[in-house]
Design a protein around this motif. Structure first.
Motif, short mmCIF file in Angstrom:
data_model
loop_
_atom_site.label_atom_id
_atom_site.label_comp_id
_atom_site.label_asym_id
_atom_site.label_seq_id
_atom_site.Cartn_x
_atom_site.Cartn_y
_atom_site.Cartn_z
N GLY A 1 0.79 -1.19 0.00
CA GLY A 1 0.00 0.00 0.00
C GLY A 1 0.84 1.26 0.00
O GLY A 1 0.46 2.25 -0.61
N THR A 2 1.99 1.25 0.67
CA THR A 2 2.82 2.45 0.74
C THR A 2 3.36 2.85 -0.62
O THR A 2 3.46 4.03 -0.93
N ALA A 3 3.68 1.89 -1.47
CA ALA A 3 4.19 2.20 -2.81
C ALA A 3 3.13 2.89 -3.66
O ALA A 3 3.46 3.62 -4.59
N LEU A 4 1.86 2.71 -3.32
CA LEU A 4 0.77 3.32 -4.09
C LEU A 4 0.57 4.79 -3.76
O LEU A 4 -0.18 5.47 -4.45
N LEU A 5 1.23 5.29 -2.71
CA LEU A 5 1.06 6.69 -2.33
C LEU A 5 1.48 7.66 -3.43
O LEU A 5 0.99 8.78 -3.48
N TRP A 6 2.37 7.24 -4.28
CA TRP A 6 2.92 8.15 -5.29
C TRP A 6 2.10 8.17 -6.58
O TRP A 6 2.40 8.92 -7.47
N LEU A 7 1.09 7.35 -6.67
CA LEU A 7 0.20 7.36 -7.83
C LEU A 7 -0.81 8.49 -7.70
O LEU A 7 -1.03 9.01 -6.60
N PRO A 8 -1.45 8.90 -8.81
CA PRO A 8 -2.42 10.01 -8.73
C PRO A 8 -3.54 9.80 -7.70
O PRO A 8 -3.90 10.71 -6.99
N LYS A 9 -4.11 8.64 -7.62
CA LYS A 9 -5.14 8.37 -6.61
C LYS A 9 -4.60 7.42 -5.54
O LYS A 9 -5.33 6.59 -5.01
N GLY A 10 -3.33 7.59 -5.26
CA GLY A 10 -2.65 6.67 -4.35
C GLY A 10 -3.12 6.73 -2.92
O GLY A 10 -3.08 5.74 -2.21
N ILE A 11 -3.58 7.90 -2.47
CA ILE A 11 -4.05 8.03 -1.09
C ILE A 11 -5.24 7.10 -0.87
O ILE A 11 -5.33 6.43 0.16
N LYS A 12 -6.14 7.07 -1.83
CA LYS A 12 -7.31 6.20 -1.70
C LYS A 12 -6.88 4.74 -1.63
O LYS A 12 -7.34 3.99 -0.78
N LEU A 13 -6.01 4.34 -2.52
CA LEU A 13 -5.55 2.95 -2.54
C LEU A 13 -4.79 2.61 -1.27
O LEU A 13 -4.97 1.53 -0.69
N PHE A 14 -3.95 3.54 -0.80
CA PHE A 14 -3.20 3.30 0.43
C PHE A 14 -4.16 3.11 1.60
O PHE A 14 -4.01 2.18 2.40
N ALA A 15 -5.14 3.99 1.74
CA ALA A 15 -6.07 3.92 2.87
C ALA A 15 -6.87 2.62 2.83
O ALA A 15 -7.09 1.99 3.87
N VAL A 16 -7.29 2.22 1.63
CA VAL A 16 -8.06 0.98 1.51
C VAL A 16 -7.19 -0.22 1.87
O VAL A 16 -7.59 -1.08 2.66
N PHE A 17 -5.97 -0.29 1.31
CA PHE A 17 -5.10 -1.43 1.60
C PHE A 17 -4.64 -1.44 3.05
O PHE A 17 -4.50 -2.50 3.65
N TYR A 18 -4.43 -0.27 3.63
CA TYR A 18 -4.02 -0.20 5.03
C TYR A 18 -5.15 -0.72 5.93
O TYR A 18 -4.91 -1.49 6.85
N THR A 19 -6.38 -0.30 5.64
CA THR A 19 -7.53 -0.76 6.41
C THR A 19 -7.74 -2.26 6.22
O THR A 19 -8.01 -2.98 7.19
N LEU A 20 -7.62 -2.73 4.98
CA LEU A 20 -7.76 -4.16 4.73
C LEU A 20 -6.68 -4.96 5.45
O LEU A 20 -6.93 -6.08 5.92
N GLY A 21 -5.49 -4.40 5.55
CA GLY A 21 -4.41 -5.07 6.28
C GLY A 21 -4.74 -5.21 7.76
O GLY A 21 -4.47 -6.25 8.36
N ASN A 22 -5.31 -4.16 8.34
CA ASN A 22 -5.69 -4.24 9.75
C ASN A 22 -6.85 -5.22 9.97
O ASN A 22 -6.89 -5.94 10.97
#
Length: 97
Positions: A1-22
């Motif tokens: 998820g952290t690698a996705l932060l640099w994509l245009p909509k990376g914050i959304k993907l990071f937040a989703v993957f981080y939540t799914l990880g928890n």
């Protein structure tokens, strides 16, 4: 998820993957303890507040990303989610809190 932060909509993907990880971390303990025993342990009086706060930040993170479209708020909720998950995890260690 952290690698996705640099994509245009990376914050959304990071937040989703981080939540799914928890959620996956919670599910792994359900696998070890059994779902019913896990739910009983989660909602014991000594860790009720920690559980509610952790679940609240899981939901708020997804709300910030999908409904409110607030990137900064989503990152704040991810940080608070980390802190809440740590507090919840420490509730299982005697005398840790």
């Amino acid at each position: 998820g952290t690698a996705l932060l640099w994509l245009p909509k990376g914050i959304k993907l990071f937040a989703v993957f981080y939540t799914l990880g928890n959620i996956a971390a919670l599910a792994s303990t359900c696998f070890l303890m059994g779902p019913l025993k896990q739910l009983k342990a989660m909602f014991e009086p000594k860790r009720l507040i920690a559980t509610v706060v952790m679940l609240l930040f899981l939901v708020l993170t997804l709300c910030a990303v999908f409904w409110w479209n607030k990137k900064g708020l989503a990152m704040l909720f991810c940080i608070l989610q980390f802190l809440a998950m740590t507090w919840y995890s420490l509730s299982y260690i005697p005398f840790a809190r």
